[in-house]
Design an enzyme around this catalytic site. Structure first.
Site, PDB file in Angstrom:
ATOM      1  N   TRP A 102       0.793  -1.134   0.120  1.00 53.78           N
ATOM      2  CA  TRP A 102      -0.018  -0.199  -0.010  1.00 53.78           C
ATOM      3  C   TRP A 102       0.872   1.166   0.149  1.00 53.78           C
ATOM      4  CZ3 TRP A 102      -3.986  -0.304  -2.187  1.00 53.78           C
ATOM      5  CH2 TRP A 102      -4.711  -1.882  -1.796  1.00 53.78           C
ATOM      6  N   ASP A 172      -2.190   6.178   6.700  1.00 50.39           N
ATOM      7  CA  ASP A 172      -2.840   5.499   5.873  1.00 50.39           C
ATOM      8  C   ASP A 172      -3.190   5.097   6.957  1.00 50.39           C
ATOM      9  OD1 ASP A 172      -4.439   3.402   4.982  1.00 50.39           O
ATOM     10  OD2 ASP A 172      -3.074   3.529   3.031  1.00 50.39           O
ATOM     11  N   LYS A 196     -12.045  -2.257   6.642  1.00 50.15           N
ATOM     12  CA  LYS A 196     -11.697  -2.341   7.515  1.00 50.15           C
ATOM     13  C   LYS A 196     -12.211  -3.232   9.394  1.00 50.15           C
ATOM     14  CE  LYS A 196      -8.802  -3.100   3.722  1.00 50.15           C
ATOM     15  NZ  LYS A 196      -7.893  -1.910   3.367  1.00 50.15           N
TER      16      LYS A 196
HETATM   17  C1  LIG Z   1      -7.030  -1.616   1.884  1.00 49.27           C
HETATM   18  C2  LIG Z   1      -6.346  -0.950   2.321  1.00 49.27           C
HETATM   19  C3  LIG Z   1      -6.264   0.422   0.895  1.00 49.27           C
HETATM   20  C4  LIG Z   1      -6.988   0.647  -0.220  1.00 49.27           C
HETATM   21  O1  LIG Z   1      -8.525   1.522  -0.095  1.00 49.27           O
HETATM   22  P1  LIG Z   1      -9.886   1.927  -0.922  1.00 49.27           P
HETATM   23  O2  LIG Z   1     -10.473   2.022  -0.313  1.00 49.27           O
HETATM   24  O3  LIG Z   1      -9.885  -0.185  -1.850  1.00 49.27           O
HETATM   25  O4  LIG Z   1      -8.308   2.726  -1.958  1.00 49.27           O
HETATM   26  C5  LIG Z   1      -5.277   1.305   1.191  1.00 49.27           C
HETATM   27  N1  LIG Z   1      -4.587   1.699   2.460  1.00 49.27           N
HETATM   28  C6  LIG Z   1      -4.518  -0.191   3.129  1.00 49.27           C
HETATM   29  C7  LIG Z   1      -3.257  -0.225   4.128  1.00 49.27           C
HETATM   30  C8  LIG Z   1      -5.023  -0.507   2.970  1.00 49.27           C
HETATM   31  O5  LIG Z   1      -5.609  -1.611   4.055  1.00 49.27           O
END
Ligand SMILES: *Cc1c(COP(=O)(O)O)cnc(C)c1O
Length: 361
Positions: A102, A172, A196
């Site tokens: 990511w 993030d 999540k």
């Molecule tokens: C799932 C995830 C993403 C992507 O998220 P989207 O909503 O599909 O854009 C980005 N960063 C992390 C750490 C993730 O776990």
């Protein structure tokens, strides 16, 4: 009722109690005679619910008043690009610490909008450990430092918040928000896709220090500017009303269960149980991540013989254990242990793993 344990990395399991409440309220929300999905976001009922969700999140994370809380759309991925658009001017540079998939994606999406300096990367180590803080090549003139506290695919997690001095830290937190207490004041901006640990996909929760909203960024459409969203309580246009509602239910669920500190205790116990089963399997199962960097939320593991993978997946599903297939970038298996996954699910998984190893060892 058929009950399965869902170890999906995302969209992931939601708390059973939250789903039951949403079911009860689906056709008649809050005495309105309608579903929450069918009503105006400008209506009194919705505005009150939205404000309560924000207040509950502020309480859960002890968010200081000089931070705005935004309920946005676009997924974390869109904000990989939108964050530099808002926080960086055309000549500015930003530091990125890359510890997995990511972080790499964040760099790729940011590159058109800011000069990216890769201050540190775990790439050379196969993302199996965190690059030691002493070796980071941080630029004091960077307009922010971006990192990924928990890498969902590689299963690496920071145990604490890195010290980056005065430069605003951007995190993030898609796969770790609300899993343990964090000191929000250490961050300039926190963002998380909801699917999540919060609610359904299509919603992004952002916590941003208000002074950063005053940065000019670059010319862009109003809808992309965080300051505009903050100025309109995230109702610049129609928000994801259903996602916001479910996020609010999840926040209430968390509060009723002792909040984030209690959740952290449960998450630690869940992860310990699974890592102990992997490490104690005599090599039948393995997790390649350096122990101090192991994720509590996403546990990738391999079987000693990948020819057994298909049987493992088939038999685990038959035992009611779902979504254990690893991401294709790393192979093997992955169990995601987000807040909504109870200890009981991990106990069932560990029992299955022991039994499978006995039969195939
Ligand atoms: C799932 C995830 C993403 C992507 O998220 P989207 O909503 O599909 O854009 C980005 N960063 C992390 C750490 C993730 O776990």
């Amino acid at each position: 009722m058929s009950k399965v344990w869902n170890f999906s990395a995302g969209p992931a399991a939601l708390p059973h109690e939250v789903l039951k409440q949403a079911q009860r309220e689906l056709l008649d929300w809050n005495g309105s005679g309608m579903s929450v999905m069918e009503q105006s976001h400008r209506g009194k009922r919705f505005i009150a619910m939205a404000a309560e969700a924000e207040a509950d999140l502020r309480e859960l994370m002890a968010i200081p008043d000089d931070y705005a809380v935004l309920f946005l759309q676009g997924g974390a991925t869109q904000h990989f690009a939108q964050i530099p658009m808002n926080l960086a001017g055309p000549e500015d540079s930003a530091d990125y610490v890359v510890t997995g998939h990511w972080g790499e994606k964040a760099v790729r999406e940011a590159a058109p909008y800011v000069r990216v300096n890769i201050a540190a990367t775990g790439y050379g180590d196969g993302f199996r450990r965190l690059p030691p803080r002493e070796g980071w090549a941080l630029d004091p003139r960077a307009v922010y430092v971006h990192y990924t506290p928990n890498e969902t695919i590689h299963g690496v997690e920071f145990g604490d918040v890195p010290d980056v001095g005065e430069v605003p830290l951007v995190a993030d937190m898609s796969s770790s928000i609300l899993s343990a207490p964090v000191d929000v004041a250490r961050f300039g901006l926190i963002y998380a896709g909801a699917q999540k640990n919060i609610g359904p996909s299509g919603l992004v929760v952002m916590i941003v220090r208000r002074d950063l909203l005053a940065r000019p960024g670059r010319p862009m459409a109003r809808i992309l500017r965080y300051a505009e969203h903050a100025g309109q309580d995230s109702m610049l246009n129609t928000p994801n009303t259903w996602g916001w509602y479910l996020a609010g239910l999840t926040f209430q669920w968390l509060k009723a269960r002792g909040g984030v500190a209690a959740m952290a205790e449960r998450n630690r116990a869940k992860a310990e149980l699974l890592y102990r089963a992997i490490d104690g399997s005599g090599g039948f199962y393995a997790n390649a991540i350096e122990p101090s960097a192991r994720s509590r939320m996403n546990v990738p593991f391999t079987l000693h013989d990948s020819a057994l993978d298909a049987d493992f997946l088939k038999e685990s599903e038959a035992a009611g254990l779902f979504a254990l297939k690893g991401h294709k970038a790393v192979g093997g298996m992955r169990a995601s242990l987000y807040n909504a996954v109870p200890l009981e699910a991990v106990q069932a998984l560990v029992a299955f793993m022991r039994d499978f190893a006995d039969r195939h060892g």
